[in-house]
Structure formats: C-alpha cells, structure tokens
Design a protein around this motif. Structure first.
Motif, mmCIF file in Angstrom:
data_model
loop_
_atom_site.group_PDB
_atom_site.id
_atom_site.type_symbol
_atom_site.label_atom_id
_atom_site.label_comp_id
_atom_site.label_asym_id
_atom_site.label_seq_id
_atom_site.Cartn_x
_atom_site.Cartn_y
_atom_site.Cartn_z
ATOM 1 N N PHE A 1 0.837 -1.207 0.000
ATOM 2 C CA PHE A 1 0.000 0.000 0.000
ATOM 3 C C PHE A 1 0.871 1.257 0.000
ATOM 4 C CE2 PHE A 1 -2.548 3.334 1.907
ATOM 5 C CZ PHE A 1 -3.717 3.238 1.169
ATOM 6 N N ASP A 2 1.928 1.262 0.816
ATOM 7 C CA ASP A 2 2.825 2.407 0.877
ATOM 8 C C ASP A 2 3.518 2.642 -0.465
ATOM 9 O OD1 ASP A 2 2.237 2.748 3.596
ATOM 10 O OD2 ASP A 2 3.834 1.387 4.183
ATOM 11 N N LEU A 3 3.858 1.567 -1.148
ATOM 12 C CA LEU A 3 4.494 1.695 -2.461
ATOM 13 C C LEU A 3 3.565 2.398 -3.444
ATOM 14 C CD1 LEU A 3 6.840 1.095 -4.391
ATOM 15 C CD2 LEU A 3 5.742 -1.095 -4.863
ATOM 16 N N VAL A 4 2.294 2.030 -3.416
ATOM 17 C CA VAL A 4 1.317 2.672 -4.300
ATOM 18 C C VAL A 4 1.247 4.169 -4.012
ATOM 19 C CG1 VAL A 4 -1.155 2.821 -4.840
ATOM 20 C CG2 VAL A 4 -0.035 0.595 -4.682
ATOM 21 N N VAL A 5 1.215 4.535 -2.735
ATOM 22 C CA VAL A 5 1.145 5.948 -2.358
ATOM 23 C C VAL A 5 2.409 6.676 -2.800
ATOM 24 C CG1 VAL A 5 1.042 7.549 -0.394
ATOM 25 C CG2 VAL A 5 -0.473 5.568 -0.481
ATOM 26 N N THR A 6 3.570 6.058 -2.630
ATOM 27 C CA THR A 6 4.830 6.679 -3.028
ATOM 28 C C THR A 6 4.880 6.908 -4.535
ATOM 29 O OG1 THR A 6 5.930 5.651 -1.154
ATOM 30 C CG2 THR A 6 7.335 6.472 -2.919
ATOM 31 N N VAL A 7 4.437 5.927 -5.299
ATOM 32 C CA VAL A 7 4.392 6.090 -6.759
ATOM 33 C C VAL A 7 3.411 7.208 -7.125
ATOM 34 C CG1 VAL A 7 3.731 4.959 -8.921
ATOM 35 C CG2 VAL A 7 5.144 3.744 -7.262
ATOM 36 N N ALA A 8 2.285 7.266 -6.408
ATOM 37 C CA ALA A 8 1.301 8.325 -6.664
ATOM 38 C C ALA A 8 1.883 9.701 -6.346
ATOM 39 C CB ALA A 8 0.038 8.071 -5.856
ATOM 40 N N PHE A 9 2.699 9.807 -5.276
ATOM 41 C CA PHE A 9 3.381 11.076 -4.978
ATOM 42 C C PHE A 9 4.231 11.506 -6.171
ATOM 43 C CE2 PHE A 9 3.440 10.322 -0.149
ATOM 44 C CZ PHE A 9 2.446 11.268 0.088
ATOM 45 N N GLY A 10 5.026 10.582 -6.667
ATOM 46 C CA GLY A 10 5.909 10.896 -7.792
ATOM 47 C C GLY A 10 5.137 11.276 -9.039
ATOM 48 N N SER A 11 4.071 10.541 -9.316
ATOM 49 C CA SER A 11 3.255 10.821 -10.493
ATOM 50 C C SER A 11 2.583 12.188 -10.386
ATOM 51 C CB SER A 11 2.206 9.727 -10.663
ATOM 52 O OG SER A 11 1.367 10.004 -11.743
ATOM 53 N N THR A 12 2.075 12.489 -9.202
ATOM 54 C CA THR A 12 1.419 13.782 -8.991
ATOM 55 C C THR A 12 2.419 14.918 -9.130
ATOM 56 O OG1 THR A 12 -0.184 12.741 -7.525
ATOM 57 C CG2 THR A 12 0.037 15.126 -7.362
ATOM 58 N N LEU A 13 3.584 14.756 -8.540
ATOM 59 C CA LEU A 13 4.617 15.788 -8.647
ATOM 60 C C LEU A 13 5.032 15.984 -10.105
ATOM 61 C CD1 LEU A 13 6.345 17.764 -7.041
ATOM 62 C CD2 LEU A 13 8.034 15.955 -6.758
ATOM 63 N N ALA A 14 5.162 14.880 -10.834
ATOM 64 C CA ALA A 14 5.515 14.987 -12.257
ATOM 65 C C ALA A 14 4.425 15.704 -13.045
ATOM 66 C CB ALA A 14 5.755 13.594 -12.835
ATOM 67 N N SER A 15 3.169 15.433 -12.716
ATOM 68 C CA SER A 15 2.066 16.117 -13.405
ATOM 69 C C SER A 15 2.084 17.614 -13.145
ATOM 70 C CB SER A 15 0.717 15.543 -12.967
ATOM 71 O OG SER A 15 0.595 14.216 -13.392
ATOM 72 N N ILE A 16 2.385 17.994 -11.906
ATOM 73 C CA ILE A 16 2.462 19.413 -11.581
ATOM 74 C C ILE A 16 3.563 20.075 -12.395
ATOM 75 C CG2 ILE A 16 2.946 21.103 -9.752
ATOM 76 C CD1 ILE A 16 1.897 18.997 -7.741
ATOM 77 N N LEU A 17 4.684 19.389 -12.516
ATOM 78 C CA LEU A 17 5.838 19.967 -13.213
ATOM 79 C C LEU A 17 5.659 20.038 -14.721
ATOM 80 C CD1 LEU A 17 8.774 18.243 -11.306
ATOM 81 C CD2 LEU A 17 8.027 20.600 -11.112
ATOM 82 N N THR A 18 5.018 19.043 -15.297
ATOM 83 C CA THR A 18 5.033 18.946 -16.754
ATOM 84 C C THR A 18 3.717 19.281 -17.443
ATOM 85 O OG1 THR A 18 4.542 16.572 -16.645
ATOM 86 C CG2 THR A 18 6.863 17.215 -16.724
ATOM 87 N N SER A 19 2.621 19.272 -16.718
ATOM 88 C CA SER A 19 1.340 19.525 -17.368
ATOM 89 C C SER A 19 0.900 20.962 -17.143
ATOM 90 C CB SER A 19 0.268 18.569 -16.833
ATOM 91 O OG SER A 19 -0.986 18.900 -17.390
ATOM 92 N N SER A 20 0.690 21.661 -18.219
ATOM 93 C CA SER A 20 0.221 23.052 -18.097
ATOM 94 C C SER A 20 -1.251 23.101 -17.700
ATOM 95 C CB SER A 20 0.437 23.797 -19.419
ATOM 96 O OG SER A 20 -0.289 23.159 -20.453
ATOM 97 N N GLN A 21 -1.922 21.964 -17.697
ATOM 98 C CA GLN A 21 -3.332 21.924 -17.322
ATOM 99 C C GLN A 21 -3.537 21.675 -15.829
ATOM 100 O OE1 GLN A 21 -4.940 18.986 -19.941
ATOM 101 N NE2 GLN A 21 -4.919 20.354 -21.707
ATOM 102 N N VAL A 22 -2.446 21.462 -15.083
ATOM 103 C CA VAL A 22 -2.532 21.253 -13.640
ATOM 104 C C VAL A 22 -1.942 22.474 -12.944
ATOM 105 C CG1 VAL A 22 -1.815 19.799 -11.700
ATOM 106 C CG2 VAL A 22 -2.325 18.758 -13.904
ATOM 107 N N SER A 23 -2.781 23.153 -12.156
ATOM 108 C CA SER A 23 -2.301 24.332 -11.442
ATOM 109 C C SER A 23 -1.588 23.903 -10.163
ATOM 110 C CB SER A 23 -3.465 25.256 -11.088
ATOM 111 O OG SER A 23 -4.283 24.654 -10.095
ATOM 112 N N LEU A 24 -0.844 24.835 -9.583
ATOM 113 C CA LEU A 24 -0.151 24.562 -8.339
ATOM 114 C C LEU A 24 -1.144 24.193 -7.240
ATOM 115 C CD1 LEU A 24 2.436 24.470 -6.660
ATOM 116 C CD2 LEU A 24 2.115 26.897 -6.176
ATOM 117 N N VAL A 25 -2.257 24.895 -7.152
ATOM 118 C CA VAL A 25 -3.260 24.610 -6.124
ATOM 119 C C VAL A 25 -3.818 23.203 -6.306
ATOM 120 C CG1 VAL A 25 -5.528 25.278 -5.223
ATOM 121 C CG2 VAL A 25 -3.840 27.031 -5.773
ATOM 122 N N GLN A 26 -4.137 22.818 -7.536
ATOM 123 C CA GLN A 26 -4.628 21.456 -7.789
ATOM 124 C C GLN A 26 -3.586 20.420 -7.382
ATOM 125 O OE1 GLN A 26 -5.484 22.165 -12.014
ATOM 126 N NE2 GLN A 26 -7.392 21.030 -11.656
#
Length: 192
Positions: free
Chosen positions: A48-73
């Motif tokens: 379960f922790d591994l899934v959450v850790t991967v989700a952290f990384g994926s979310t951070l990557a989305s914030i960095l690379t997607s212009s459709q994701v705002s900082l607040v989101q």
C-alpha cells in the motif's frame, strides 16, 4: 532545423519558468506535507505504501510537466494522498482486521537449521538470499542462526542463537503449522 524540430527542443521561456517556479513550490509543499504527516508516511514500505509513493511521484511529475494542472490542484492532490495515508495508518493501528487486509504478515522461512522450502517458495525467496542475509548479520554458518523471517515489507530479519530470540516469533506466520510450536518448546527446554 525547421520550426517544429526547434519547438521540440525549446518552446519558449514561459514553460521553463513555469517548471522552475511550480517545481520549487510543489517540492516545498510536498516536503512540508510529509513533515507534518509524521514518520510513518515514509516508513519502510508495504504494498500500500508503495502505491502511495508512486502516486506522490506521479502527482509531482504532473504538476511539473502539465500546463493543465495548477499549483493549487497539485498541492491539493499531494495533500489528499498524505491524508489518505494518515487515515490508512490510523485504521491499521486500531483495527487488526484492517491491518491484515492491507499488510502481509511476516513469515518464517528458516528455523533451527532447516530451510522451510514451502514458505520460501510461497514468498519467492531463494536459499542463497537467506544465506546472504545470515552473512550480513554476522553469521558465518546457518547453525549460528535460530530463525530467518521475511518481514512485511520484504526485508529478511535474522535471529541468532539465543533463547529469548524465539519469543520474537510469536506473531510470525508459519506454513508448517504446529511443528514450529513443538520445535520452539523443545529449544526453550533444552536452553534451560
């Protein structure tokens, strides 16, 4: 180089500045959220922790690379992951059935000179890995070891010869039911 090829390499300063600003702010937000959530959020991982850790990384990557994701989101998504992790650990600590549902049980894979091959096969652990764990814990020979347990997150714990070390096996799963109890009783009576 044509215009399309150049745009693949450099698409202007706005995306670069956006990545630098959002990357810095989202990184700081993630560190802050992990810091206030406590040590358990980043403890040794179970599935379960591994899934959450991967989700952290994926979310951070989305914030960095997607212009459709705002900082607040993005920060809200990171905060949601931390909150869900806190709820998960809260439930796991208070309700053993819930903990059993999301976490594997430790499993005995070596006991008093015998490799428990059924348990090793089920846990996909080789004899060489068990021997390596023994060496890492300072045991030159398997005869110096009482037991080896594969823990919930996959690490191998080595219990060296010592009567009190057998007490650590009380909550460890054993694939050969009953025989461990008899062996443990015999070992304790011979050490007295």
């Amino acid at each position: 180089m044509n215009d399309i090829g150049f745009k693949m390499i450099f698409d202007g300063w706005a995306p670069v500045i956006r990545t630098l600003v959002l990357g810095t702010l989202s990184y700081l937000a993630l560190v802050f959220l992990l810091r206030i959530s406590g040590k358990r959020t980043l403890s040794k991982m179970n599935a379960f922790d591994l899934v959450v850790t991967v989700a952290f990384g994926s979310t951070l990557a989305s914030i960095l690379t997607s212009s459709q994701v705002s900082l607040v989101q993005g920060v809200l998504a990171l905060g949601l992951l931390v909150l869900l992790q806190l709820v998960n650990t809260f439930l796991a600590v208070r309700y053993p059935k819930y903990q059993a549902l999301i976490k594997a049980q430790p499993t005995l894979i070596f006991f008093q000179g015998q490799f428990l091959t059924d348990a090793m096969q089920k846990q996909r652990v080789s004899q060489e890995e068990v021997l390596a764990a023994m060496r890492q814990h300072g045991a030159a020979e398997p005869s110096e070891v009482d037991a080896v347990v594969i823990e919930t997150e996959g690490s191998l714990s080595v219990l060296t010869k010592n009567a009190s070390s057998l007490d650590a096996l009380d909550r460890v799963g054993v694939s050969t039911s009953g025989s461990l109890g008899r062996r443990k009783d015999a070992a304790e009576s011979s050490s007295r």
